[in-house]
Design an enzyme around this catalytic site. Structure first.
Site, PDB file in Angstrom:
ATOM      1  N   GLY A   8       0.838  -1.219   0.000  1.00 47.82           N
ATOM      2  CA  GLY A   8       0.000   0.000   0.000  1.00 47.82           C
ATOM      3  C   GLY A   8       0.861   1.252   0.000  1.00 47.82           C
ATOM      4  O   GLY A   8       0.497   2.291   0.551  1.00 47.82           O
ATOM      5  N   GLY A  11      -0.264   4.988  -0.877  1.00 51.62           N
ATOM      6  CA  GLY A  11      -1.354   5.631  -0.147  1.00 51.62           C
ATOM      7  C   GLY A  11      -0.873   6.817   0.677  1.00 51.62           C
ATOM      8  O   GLY A  11       0.282   7.246   0.588  1.00 51.62           O
ATOM      9  N   GLN A  12      -1.786   7.322   1.517  1.00 50.61           N
ATOM     10  CA  GLN A  12      -1.474   8.522   2.312  1.00 50.61           C
ATOM     11  C   GLN A  12      -0.253   8.290   3.204  1.00 50.61           C
ATOM     12  O   GLN A  12       0.666   9.115   3.244  1.00 50.61           O
ATOM     13  CB  GLN A  12      -2.685   8.914   3.177  1.00 50.61           C
ATOM     14  CG  GLN A  12      -2.506  10.241   3.889  1.00 50.61           C
ATOM     15  CD  GLN A  12      -3.568  10.512   4.959  1.00 50.61           C
ATOM     16  OE1 GLN A  12      -4.422   9.674   5.250  1.00 50.61           O
ATOM     17  NE2 GLN A  12      -3.517  11.693   5.544  1.00 50.61           N
ATOM     18  N   ASP A  34       2.398  -1.794  -4.482  1.00 55.80           N
ATOM     19  CA  ASP A  34       1.013  -1.313  -4.421  1.00 55.80           C
ATOM     20  C   ASP A  34       0.236  -1.967  -5.560  1.00 55.80           C
ATOM     21  O   ASP A  34       0.816  -2.379  -6.564  1.00 55.80           O
ATOM     22  CB  ASP A  34       0.953   0.223  -4.552  1.00 55.80           C
ATOM     23  CG  ASP A  34      -0.354   0.809  -3.995  1.00 55.80           C
ATOM     24  OD1 ASP A  34      -0.316   1.407  -2.898  1.00 55.80           O
ATOM     25  OD2 ASP A  34      -1.413   0.643  -4.655  1.00 55.80           O
ATOM     26  N   ARG A  36      -1.681  -0.326  -7.469  1.00 54.34           N
ATOM     27  CA  ARG A  36      -1.670   0.635  -8.576  1.00 54.34           C
ATOM     28  C   ARG A  36      -0.260   0.844  -9.105  1.00 54.34           C
ATOM     29  O   ARG A  36       0.716   0.545  -8.428  1.00 54.34           O
ATOM     30  CB  ARG A  36      -2.213   1.986  -8.100  1.00 54.34           C
ATOM     31  CG  ARG A  36      -3.673   1.922  -7.709  1.00 54.34           C
ATOM     32  CD  ARG A  36      -4.153   3.235  -7.164  1.00 54.34           C
ATOM     33  NE  ARG A  36      -3.610   3.557  -5.860  1.00 54.34           N
ATOM     34  CZ  ARG A  36      -3.198   4.760  -5.494  1.00 54.34           C
ATOM     35  NH1 ARG A  36      -3.230   5.763  -6.345  1.00 54.34           N
ATOM     36  NH2 ARG A  36      -2.740   4.988  -4.282  1.00 54.34           N
ATOM     37  N   ASP A  52      -0.897  -7.186  -5.716  1.00 57.98           N
ATOM     38  CA  ASP A  52      -2.112  -7.286  -4.909  1.00 57.98           C
ATOM     39  C   ASP A  52      -1.711  -8.027  -3.636  1.00 57.98           C
ATOM     40  O   ASP A  52      -1.191  -9.149  -3.722  1.00 57.98           O
ATOM     41  CB  ASP A  52      -3.187  -8.064  -5.688  1.00 57.98           C
ATOM     42  CG  ASP A  52      -4.512  -8.063  -4.950  1.00 57.98           C
ATOM     43  OD1 ASP A  52      -4.509  -8.169  -3.699  1.00 57.98           O
ATOM     44  OD2 ASP A  52      -5.558  -7.958  -5.607  1.00 57.98           O
ATOM     45  N   TYR A 141     -15.133  -1.698   8.318  1.00 61.77           N
ATOM     46  CA  TYR A 141     -13.712  -1.339   8.474  1.00 61.77           C
ATOM     47  C   TYR A 141     -13.253  -1.650   9.912  1.00 61.77           C
ATOM     48  O   TYR A 141     -12.210  -2.279  10.136  1.00 61.77           O
ATOM     49  CB  TYR A 141     -13.555   0.143   8.150  1.00 61.77           C
ATOM     50  CG  TYR A 141     -12.176   0.730   8.381  1.00 61.77           C
ATOM     51  CD1 TYR A 141     -11.082   0.337   7.612  1.00 61.77           C
ATOM     52  CD2 TYR A 141     -11.977   1.710   9.369  1.00 61.77           C
ATOM     53  CE1 TYR A 141      -9.832   0.910   7.822  1.00 61.77           C
ATOM     54  CE2 TYR A 141     -10.734   2.279   9.568  1.00 61.77           C
ATOM     55  CZ  TYR A 141      -9.661   1.876   8.793  1.00 61.77           C
ATOM     56  OH  TYR A 141      -8.423   2.433   8.998  1.00 61.77           O
ATOM     57  N   LYS A 145     -10.522  -4.251  11.461  1.00 61.12           N
ATOM     58  CA  LYS A 145      -9.384  -3.778  12.270  1.00 61.12           C
ATOM     59  C   LYS A 145      -9.265  -4.585  13.567  1.00 61.12           C
ATOM     60  O   LYS A 145      -8.169  -4.962  13.958  1.00 61.12           O
ATOM     61  CB  LYS A 145      -9.518  -2.277  12.558  1.00 61.12           C
ATOM     62  CG  LYS A 145      -9.222  -1.409  11.332  1.00 61.12           C
ATOM     63  CD  LYS A 145      -7.763  -1.535  10.926  1.00 61.12           C
ATOM     64  CE  LYS A 145      -7.471  -1.072   9.533  1.00 61.12           C
ATOM     65  NZ  LYS A 145      -6.122  -1.358   9.066  1.00 61.12           N
ATOM     66  N   ILE A 171      -5.117  10.709  10.399  1.00 57.79           N
ATOM     67  CA  ILE A 171      -3.777  11.216  10.076  1.00 57.79           C
ATOM     68  C   ILE A 171      -3.901  12.418   9.145  1.00 57.79           C
ATOM     69  O   ILE A 171      -4.596  12.361   8.122  1.00 57.79           O
ATOM     70  CB  ILE A 171      -2.922  10.113   9.433  1.00 57.79           C
ATOM     71  CG1 ILE A 171      -2.771   8.947  10.408  1.00 57.79           C
ATOM     72  CG2 ILE A 171      -1.546  10.663   9.037  1.00 57.79           C
ATOM     73  CD1 ILE A 171      -2.019   7.754   9.864  1.00 57.79           C
TER      74      ILE A 171
HETATM   75  P1  NAD Z   1      -4.731   4.713   1.663  1.00 62.18           P
HETATM   76  O1  NAD Z   1      -6.120   4.339   1.289  1.00 62.18           O
HETATM   77  O2  NAD Z   1      -4.289   6.110   1.449  1.00 62.18           O
HETATM   78  O3  NAD Z   1      -3.689   3.762   0.935  1.00 62.18           O
HETATM   79  C1  NAD Z   1      -3.911   2.369   0.811  1.00 62.18           C
HETATM   80  C2  NAD Z   1      -3.098   1.874  -0.372  1.00 62.18           C
HETATM   81  O4  NAD Z   1      -3.371   0.476  -0.491  1.00 62.18           O
HETATM   82  C3  NAD Z   1      -3.497   2.533  -1.708  1.00 62.18           C
HETATM   83  O5  NAD Z   1      -2.352   3.057  -2.342  1.00 62.18           O
HETATM   84  C4  NAD Z   1      -4.120   1.388  -2.516  1.00 62.18           C
HETATM   85  O6  NAD Z   1      -3.799   1.451  -3.902  1.00 62.18           O
HETATM   86  C5  NAD Z   1      -3.477   0.177  -1.871  1.00 62.18           C
HETATM   87  N1  NAD Z   1      -4.279  -1.035  -2.007  1.00 62.18           N
HETATM   88  C6  NAD Z   1      -5.624  -1.160  -1.929  1.00 62.18           C
HETATM   89  N2  NAD Z   1      -5.981  -2.443  -2.140  1.00 62.18           N
HETATM   90  C7  NAD Z   1      -4.836  -3.133  -2.331  1.00 62.18           C
HETATM   91  C8  NAD Z   1      -4.544  -4.505  -2.580  1.00 62.18           C
HETATM   92  N3  NAD Z   1      -5.511  -5.422  -2.705  1.00 62.18           N
HETATM   93  N4  NAD Z   1      -3.246  -4.870  -2.718  1.00 62.18           N
HETATM   94  C9  NAD Z   1      -2.254  -3.950  -2.617  1.00 62.18           C
HETATM   95  N5  NAD Z   1      -2.463  -2.639  -2.403  1.00 62.18           N
HETATM   96  C10 NAD Z   1      -3.754  -2.245  -2.251  1.00 62.18           C
HETATM   97  O7  NAD Z   1      -4.548   4.287   3.203  1.00 62.18           O
HETATM   98  P2  NAD Z   1      -3.581   4.949   4.289  1.00 62.18           P
HETATM   99  O8  NAD Z   1      -4.289   6.122   4.826  1.00 62.18           O
HETATM  100  O9  NAD Z   1      -2.235   5.079   3.766  1.00 62.18           O
HETATM  101  O10 NAD Z   1      -3.662   3.823   5.426  1.00 62.18           O
HETATM  102  C11 NAD Z   1      -2.716   2.780   5.548  1.00 62.18           C
HETATM  103  C12 NAD Z   1      -3.086   1.915   6.731  1.00 62.18           C
HETATM  104  O11 NAD Z   1      -3.204   2.722   7.909  1.00 62.18           O
HETATM  105  C13 NAD Z   1      -4.433   1.187   6.590  1.00 62.18           C
HETATM  106  O12 NAD Z   1      -4.347  -0.057   7.242  1.00 62.18           O
HETATM  107  C14 NAD Z   1      -5.391   2.075   7.360  1.00 62.18           C
HETATM  108  O13 NAD Z   1      -6.478   1.352   7.853  1.00 62.18           O
HETATM  109  C15 NAD Z   1      -4.485   2.533   8.490  1.00 62.18           C
HETATM  110  N6  NAD Z   1      -4.965   3.779   9.089  1.00 62.18           N
HETATM  111  C16 NAD Z   1      -4.966   4.960   8.392  1.00 62.18           C
HETATM  112  C17 NAD Z   1      -5.428   6.120   8.979  1.00 62.18           C
HETATM  113  C18 NAD Z   1      -5.455   7.431   8.243  1.00 62.18           C
HETATM  114  O14 NAD Z   1      -5.991   8.422   8.769  1.00 62.18           O
HETATM  115  N7  NAD Z   1      -4.877   7.518   7.055  1.00 62.18           N
HETATM  116  C19 NAD Z   1      -5.901   6.074  10.302  1.00 62.18           C
HETATM  117  C20 NAD Z   1      -5.911   4.856  10.980  1.00 62.18           C
HETATM  118  C21 NAD Z   1      -5.418   3.717  10.367  1.00 62.18           C
HETATM  119  N1  SER Z   2      -8.675   7.769   9.224  1.00 59.87           N
HETATM  120  C1  SER Z   2      -9.347   6.521   9.047  1.00 59.87           C
HETATM  121  C2  SER Z   2     -10.662   6.697   8.401  1.00 59.87           C
HETATM  122  O1  SER Z   2     -11.253   7.723   8.618  1.00 59.87           O
HETATM  123  C3  SER Z   2      -9.548   5.861  10.391  1.00 59.87           C
HETATM  124  O2  SER Z   2      -8.829   4.698  10.409  1.00 59.87           O
HETATM  125  O3  SER Z   2     -11.110   5.813   7.722  1.00 59.87           O
END
Ligand code: NAD
Ligand code: SER
Length: 329
Positions: A8, A11-12, A34, A36, A52, A141, A145, A171
């Protein structure tokens, strides 16, 4: 950690964790993967593969090819996207994690997996939510988790896989705009403040949630993975937080720097229901004691820096790194 794989990675979090890991461990020691395709800049900055995370065979090949010893598993479907497609959220979040854990078991890797404030539910204590408490989330979700926390604990107790993780709050970051989350409003408000001077918020003005600025989120992941394992009692689901605020609070802090900033509300019932079911503010004592969690940014320091970075970006001045200053609270 010598050789690291990040799922991933586009992602963010991955967009900032991968560069941070590369500057610490060396560019060729961090493989980004990733679903993508990456943009050329990202592809040129170190090893990148499309994967994937449910594809156990390809994951095993990459782990062997790069002699990976640590996996940061970030690939997931977030809260609002999960409500739009629960089956997909379960499949990616659970089967993706199982595939990572199985490879870690077979090939001897450590694993970092983020959980979330979404792992709590409406009958969890809302204020100073304890580390160990009731977890009956109502979103798909959140259900994935909690299941993920338990699966990671299981692989540690049953097979000795070195699994670790934190419950991230929302975040806030300036490199990659988030998609599909509930706490995303807090990021969009900064972008809109700089681009338009006004914001329409999809979360009610007085809804409190825990938040964290990206540099602290990255530091948490690295510090936990580098922590002495003998001190870890909780391992997979450490509460961490840096601040708790509601949309009205964020708008007030933005007005310190942009006095004319305006906000109105067009509440999204799906994301509001998710937010209502999560804590107002977490207690994060276990993380502080067991591995020294100590966030650097509060709402004021984060607001100042977010607005400064975004102003620089949108004024077209892109040649100065990420624009972060050393200012802390
Ligand atoms: P995001 O959605 O920005 O990025 C997720 C990435 O995973 C994307 O680039 C997507 O292309 C990739 N992805 C989706 N399906 C996939 C698959 N089948 N195989 C491979 N890649 C795949 O998410 P994020 O914000 O970077 O979050 C990362 C982790 O942190 C997640 O587990 C999320 O639950 C956790 N998290 C995030 C936040 C937040 O605020 N961003 C808060 C709490 C927990
Ligand atoms: N920031 C995430 C969401 O809002 C929480 O894990 O989905």
């Amino acid at each position: 950690m010598k050789n690291i794989l990040v799922t991933g990675a586009l992602g963010q979090i991955g967009s900032e964790l991968v560069p941070a890991l590369r500057s610490r461990y060396g560019r060729d020691h961090v493989v980004a993967v990733d679903l993508r395709e990456a943009l050329p800049d990202f592809r040129d900055s170190g090893p990148f593969h499309r994967l994937d995370c449910r594809d156990t065979k390809l994951l095993a090949r990459l782990v062997k090819k790069y002699s990976v010893d640590t996996i940061f598993h970030l690939a997931a479907i977030l809260s609002a996207s999960g409500e739009a497609n629960p089956g997909k959220a379960w499949d990616v979040n659970i089967n993706g994690l199982l595939s990572v854990l199985e490879i870690a078991r077979e090939l001897g890797c450590s694993v970092f997996t983020p959980s979330s404030i979404a792992a709590f539910g409406p009958n969890t204590p809302k204020d100073y939510t304890p580390q160990d408490t009731i977890q009956r989330p109502t979103s798909i979700y959140g259900i994935t988790k909690v299941s993920g926390e338990l699966l990671c604990d299981y692989y540690w107790h049953r097979y000795g896989v070195d699994t670790r993780g934190v419950r991230y709050p929302g975040i806030i970051s300036s490199v990659k705009e988030p998609v599909g989350g509930t706490t995303d409003y807090a990021v969009y408000m900064y972008y809109d403040a700089v681009r338009k001077g006004r914001h329409t918020c999809f979360i009610k003005s007085d809804t409190y949630m825990d938040m964290i600025y990206m540099p602290d989120a990255i530091k948490a992941a690295i510090d936990l993975m580098e922590a002495n394992p003998d001190r870890l009692r909780h391992r997979n689901a450490f509460n961490i937080t840096a601040m708790s605020f509601c949309p009205e609070d964020e708008a007030a802090y933005i007005r310190k720097y942009i006095p004319d900033f305006e906000i109105d509300y067009d509440v999204d019932p799906v994301r509001q229901a998710l937010a209502n079911s999560w804590p107002n503010c977490l207690e994060d004592y276990a993380a502080r004691v067991e591995w020294g969690w100590d966030p650097q940014y509060d709402l004021d320091a984060m607001t100042r820096e977010m607005l400064s970075v975004l102003r620089e970006r949108f004024s077209g001045d892109k040649g100065k790194g990420n624009g972060r200053k050393k200012s802390r609270r």
